[in-house]
Design a protein around this motif. Structure first.
Motif, PDB file in Angstrom:
ATOM      1  N   GLY A   1       7.352  -0.956   8.013  1.00 30.84           N
ATOM      2  CA  GLY A   1       6.581  -1.360   6.836  1.00 30.84           C
ATOM      3  C   GLY A   1       5.086  -1.324   7.049  1.00 30.84           C
ATOM      4  N   TRP A   2       4.587  -0.335   7.781  1.00 31.45           N
ATOM      5  CA  TRP A   2       3.142  -0.227   7.993  1.00 31.45           C
ATOM      6  C   TRP A   2       2.416  -0.230   6.648  1.00 31.45           C
ATOM      7  N   GLY A   3       1.388  -1.076   6.530  1.00 34.93           N
ATOM      8  CA  GLY A   3       0.621  -1.178   5.292  1.00 34.93           C
ATOM      9  C   GLY A   3       1.129  -2.230   4.335  1.00 34.93           C
ATOM     10  N   VAL A   4       2.130  -3.026   4.759  1.00 30.26           N
ATOM     11  CA  VAL A   4       2.676  -4.061   3.891  1.00 30.26           C
ATOM     12  C   VAL A   4       1.593  -5.085   3.528  1.00 30.26           C
ATOM     13  N   LYS A   5       1.634  -5.589   2.284  1.00 20.94           N
ATOM     14  CA  LYS A   5       0.687  -6.610   1.860  1.00 20.94           C
ATOM     15  C   LYS A   5       0.964  -7.924   2.592  1.00 20.94           C
ATOM     16  N   SER A   6      -0.095  -8.635   2.955  1.00 14.85           N
ATOM     17  CA  SER A   6       0.063  -9.896   3.664  1.00 14.85           C
ATOM     18  C   SER A   6      -1.110 -10.809   3.355  1.00 14.85           C
ATOM     19  N   ALA A   7      -0.802 -12.082   3.104  1.00 21.58           N
ATOM     20  CA  ALA A   7      -1.838 -13.088   2.853  1.00 21.58           C
ATOM     21  C   ALA A   7      -1.384 -14.404   3.493  1.00 21.58           C
ATOM     22  N   ILE A   8      -1.422 -14.457   4.806  1.00 26.58           N
ATOM     23  CA  ILE A   8      -0.912 -15.603   5.563  1.00 26.58           C
ATOM     24  C   ILE A   8      -1.877 -16.781   5.456  1.00 26.58           C
TER      25      ILE A   8
ATOM     26  N   GLY B   1       5.952   8.153  15.419  1.00 27.29           N
ATOM     27  CA  GLY B   1       6.325   8.968  14.269  1.00 27.29           C
ATOM     28  C   GLY B   1       5.391  10.145  14.069  1.00 27.29           C
ATOM     29  N   SER B   2       5.740  11.017  13.122  1.00 34.12           N
ATOM     30  CA  SER B   2       4.913  12.192  12.831  1.00 34.12           C
ATOM     31  C   SER B   2       3.558  11.796  12.264  1.00 34.12           C
ATOM     32  N   ASP B   3       3.448  10.573  11.733  1.00 30.52           N
ATOM     33  CA  ASP B   3       2.168  10.056  11.253  1.00 30.52           C
ATOM     34  C   ASP B   3       1.374   9.396  12.374  1.00 30.52           C
ATOM     35  N   ARG B   4       1.900   9.487  13.591  1.00 32.10           N
ATOM     36  CA  ARG B   4       1.273   8.984  14.819  1.00 32.10           C
ATOM     37  C   ARG B   4       1.299   7.462  14.944  1.00 32.10           C
ATOM     38  N   LEU B   5       2.083   6.788  14.110  1.00 26.20           N
ATOM     39  CA  LEU B   5       2.205   5.336  14.206  1.00 26.20           C
ATOM     40  C   LEU B   5       3.420   4.963  15.059  1.00 26.20           C
ATOM     41  N   VAL B   6       3.272   3.905  15.853  1.00 27.89           N
ATOM     42  CA  VAL B   6       4.346   3.455  16.732  1.00 27.89           C
ATOM     43  C   VAL B   6       5.417   2.736  15.915  1.00 27.89           C
ATOM     44  N   ARG B   7       6.667   3.135  16.103  1.00 24.37           N
ATOM     45  CA  ARG B   7       7.785   2.485  15.422  1.00 24.37           C
ATOM     46  C   ARG B   7       8.604   1.602  16.366  1.00 24.37           C
ATOM     47  N   ARG B   8       8.493   1.850  17.657  1.00 25.52           N
ATOM     48  CA  ARG B   8       9.283   1.071  18.608  1.00 25.52           C
ATOM     49  C   ARG B   8       8.582   1.089  19.962  1.00 25.52           C
TER      50      ARG B   8
ATOM     51  N   ALA C   1       0.839  -1.188   0.000  1.00 21.24           N
ATOM     52  CA  ALA C   1       0.000   0.000   0.000  1.00 21.24           C
ATOM     53  C   ALA C   1       0.875   1.239   0.000  1.00 21.24           C
ATOM     54  N   ALA C   2       0.271   2.398  -0.097  1.00 12.86           N
ATOM     55  CA  ALA C   2       1.041   3.629  -0.002  1.00 12.86           C
ATOM     56  C   ALA C   2       1.668   3.689   1.368  1.00 12.86           C
ATOM     57  N   PRO C   3       2.951   4.119   1.428  1.00 13.61           N
ATOM     58  CA  PRO C   3       3.602   4.201   2.728  1.00 13.61           C
ATOM     59  C   PRO C   3       2.787   5.022   3.707  1.00 13.61           C
ATOM     60  N   ALA C   4       2.833   4.611   4.992  1.00 15.77           N
ATOM     61  CA  ALA C   4       2.043   5.300   6.005  1.00 15.77           C
ATOM     62  C   ALA C   4       2.387   6.778   6.065  1.00 15.77           C
ATOM     63  N   SER C   5       3.675   7.108   5.839  1.00 15.24           N
ATOM     64  CA  SER C   5       4.096   8.493   5.946  1.00 15.24           C
ATOM     65  C   SER C   5       3.523   9.363   4.836  1.00 15.24           C
ATOM     66  N   ALA C   6       3.017   8.709   3.745  1.00 21.34           N
ATOM     67  CA  ALA C   6       2.483   9.476   2.626  1.00 21.34           C
ATOM     68  C   ALA C   6       1.010   9.802   2.803  1.00 21.34           C
ATOM     69  N   ARG C   7       0.374   9.249   3.809  1.00 25.62           N
ATOM     70  CA  ARG C   7      -1.042   9.493   4.032  1.00 25.62           C
ATOM     71  C   ARG C   7      -1.240  10.682   4.964  1.00 25.62           C
ATOM     72  N   THR C   8      -2.464  11.160   5.003  1.00 32.50           N
ATOM     73  CA  THR C   8      -2.777  12.219   5.947  1.00 32.50           C
ATOM     74  C   THR C   8      -2.745  11.644   7.353  1.00 32.50           C
TER      75      THR C   8
ATOM     76  N   GLY D   1      14.773  10.134  17.657  1.00 38.48           N
ATOM     77  CA  GLY D   1      15.549   9.730  16.497  1.00 38.48           C
ATOM     78  C   GLY D   1      14.662   9.205  15.382  1.00 38.48           C
ATOM     79  N   THR D   2      15.283   8.629  14.360  1.00 37.52           N
ATOM     80  CA  THR D   2      14.561   8.149  13.178  1.00 37.52           C
ATOM     81  C   THR D   2      14.481   6.628  13.181  1.00 37.52           C
ATOM     82  N   TRP D   3      13.257   6.125  13.043  1.00 36.23           N
ATOM     83  CA  TRP D   3      13.007   4.690  12.988  1.00 36.23           C
ATOM     84  C   TRP D   3      12.101   4.404  11.799  1.00 36.23           C
ATOM     85  N   ASP D   4      12.457   3.412  10.970  1.00 40.51           N
ATOM     86  CA  ASP D   4      11.667   3.059   9.785  1.00 40.51           C
ATOM     87  C   ASP D   4      11.433   4.291   8.912  1.00 40.51           C
ATOM     88  N   GLY D   5      12.427   5.168   8.828  1.00 39.67           N
ATOM     89  CA  GLY D   5      12.337   6.356   7.989  1.00 39.67           C
ATOM     90  C   GLY D   5      11.496   7.479   8.559  1.00 39.67           C
ATOM     91  N   ALA D   6      11.031   7.330   9.785  1.00 36.15           N
ATOM     92  CA  ALA D   6      10.167   8.351  10.393  1.00 36.15           C
ATOM     93  C   ALA D   6      10.858   8.967  11.612  1.00 36.15           C
TER      94      ALA D   6
END
Length: 301
Positions: free
Chosen positions: A262-269, A228-235, A24-31, A178-183
């Motif tokens: 990798g928030w939003g990564v495709k998965s089909a377990i 992160g600035s997108d409010r998602l937990v990185r650690r 999906a679109a990276p989480a950082s690219a969304r509102t 600091g920066t984690w997962d690019g955020a």
């Protein structure tokens, strides 16, 4: 070996449960949503998920300090209400200095893969050693929220909205993380009691197995969340100490450092092939009540 494995069949981590505690679109690219709980819920989309890389440390503090290191990595898959499937591999590093003990526990602490999907967990057969039926590679059981054999899992689960909300409400300090997962992140830190976590967290209820005693409920769990600035937990980092003195001669300290990327990564377990799967009732071992983790921590060098 088979007798010790039997003690873990119905529990995720024997060391943690004692009578006293019962693309999906990276989480950082969304509102970005306004708060972390809303941001988390916005990720709950079928066949999307997040990558986990988790490191745990179990420290036995007694006459001789003993340490078990664990690592768990893989993918957590979301549904509309949260995590619905996972594919995780755990590895361990045992206390050194006792070759006989290491040989006895080699299957229990070999790399273990657990696939959880549609209400069942499938555990790599090496975890069960020679109890496995011939020709089978996986053992199926009703899915729990804890990973078999991992005694130092993340106690503060930031993928549970209620848990995330309760923990952040107890924020005592903030600082750049600091920066984690690019955020770029901000660290929120504080303390919450084991009893408070038990009330809001399905993961903690699964790990403990029963309501904490009055003494255990007030145990402090220290935590840090890197957001992160997108409010998602990185650690997420947590630690707490459980005293077993009176039952054994040790205190156990649990440390956990979980990284989410990798928030939003495709998965089909999917579940393993049916012809490779055994049911728990097919395992051939004799029951026992020895706690292998406690033994590892108390055996003299």
């Amino acid at each position: 070996m088979r007798r010790m494995i039997a003690t873990l069949t119905g529990a995720a981590a024997a060391a943690l449960i004692v009578p006293a505690l019962v693309a999906a679109a990276p989480a950082s690219a969304r509102t970005a949503p306004d708060d972390p709980v809303s941001a988390l819920k916005s990720q709950f989309t079928a066949h999307r998920g997040v990558k986990l890389d988790e490191q745990g440390k179990l420290i036995g503090e007694g006459k001789t300090e003993r340490v078990i290191l664990s690592r768990r990595a893989g993918v957590l898959e979301f549904g509309r209400k949260g995590v619905v499937a996972s594919d995780l591999t755990s590895t361990f590093s045992l206390p050194s200095g006792d070759k006989e003990l290491a040989e006895e526990f080699k299957d229990l602490f070999s790399p273990t893969r657990v696939i959880t999907v549609k209400g069942f967990s499938y555990t790599d057969g090496k975890f069960y050693g020679d109890a496995m039926p011939e020709g089978k590679k996986w053992v199926r059981a009703r899915a729990g929220l804890a990973s078999p054999g991992n005694p130092a899992q993340q106690l503060v689960n930031p993928l549970e909205p209620a848990t995330l909300k309760a923990v952040l409400a107890r924020t005592a300090a903030k600082r750049p993380g600091g920066t984690w997962d690019g955020a770029r992140t901000v660290v929120h830190s504080g303390t919450i009691t084991l009893g408070e976590l038990y009330k809001v967290s399905p993961t903690v209820r699964a790990l403990l197995g029963a309501k904490p005693s009055a003494t255990s409920a007030v145990l402090p769990v220290k935590w840090q969340l890197y957001i992160g600035s997108d409010r998602l937990v990185r650690r997420a980092v947590s630690s707490w100490t459980q005293s077993l003195r009176g039952l054994t001669s040790i205190d156990l300290t649990y440390l956990n450092d979980s990284r989410y990327s990798g928030w939003g990564v495709k998965s089909a377990i999917e579940a393993p092939p049916a012809d490779q799967v055994a049911e728990v009732g097919e395992l051939d071992f004799e029951g026992g009540n020895e706690d292998p983790f406690a033994r590892l921590m108390t055996t003299e060098n």
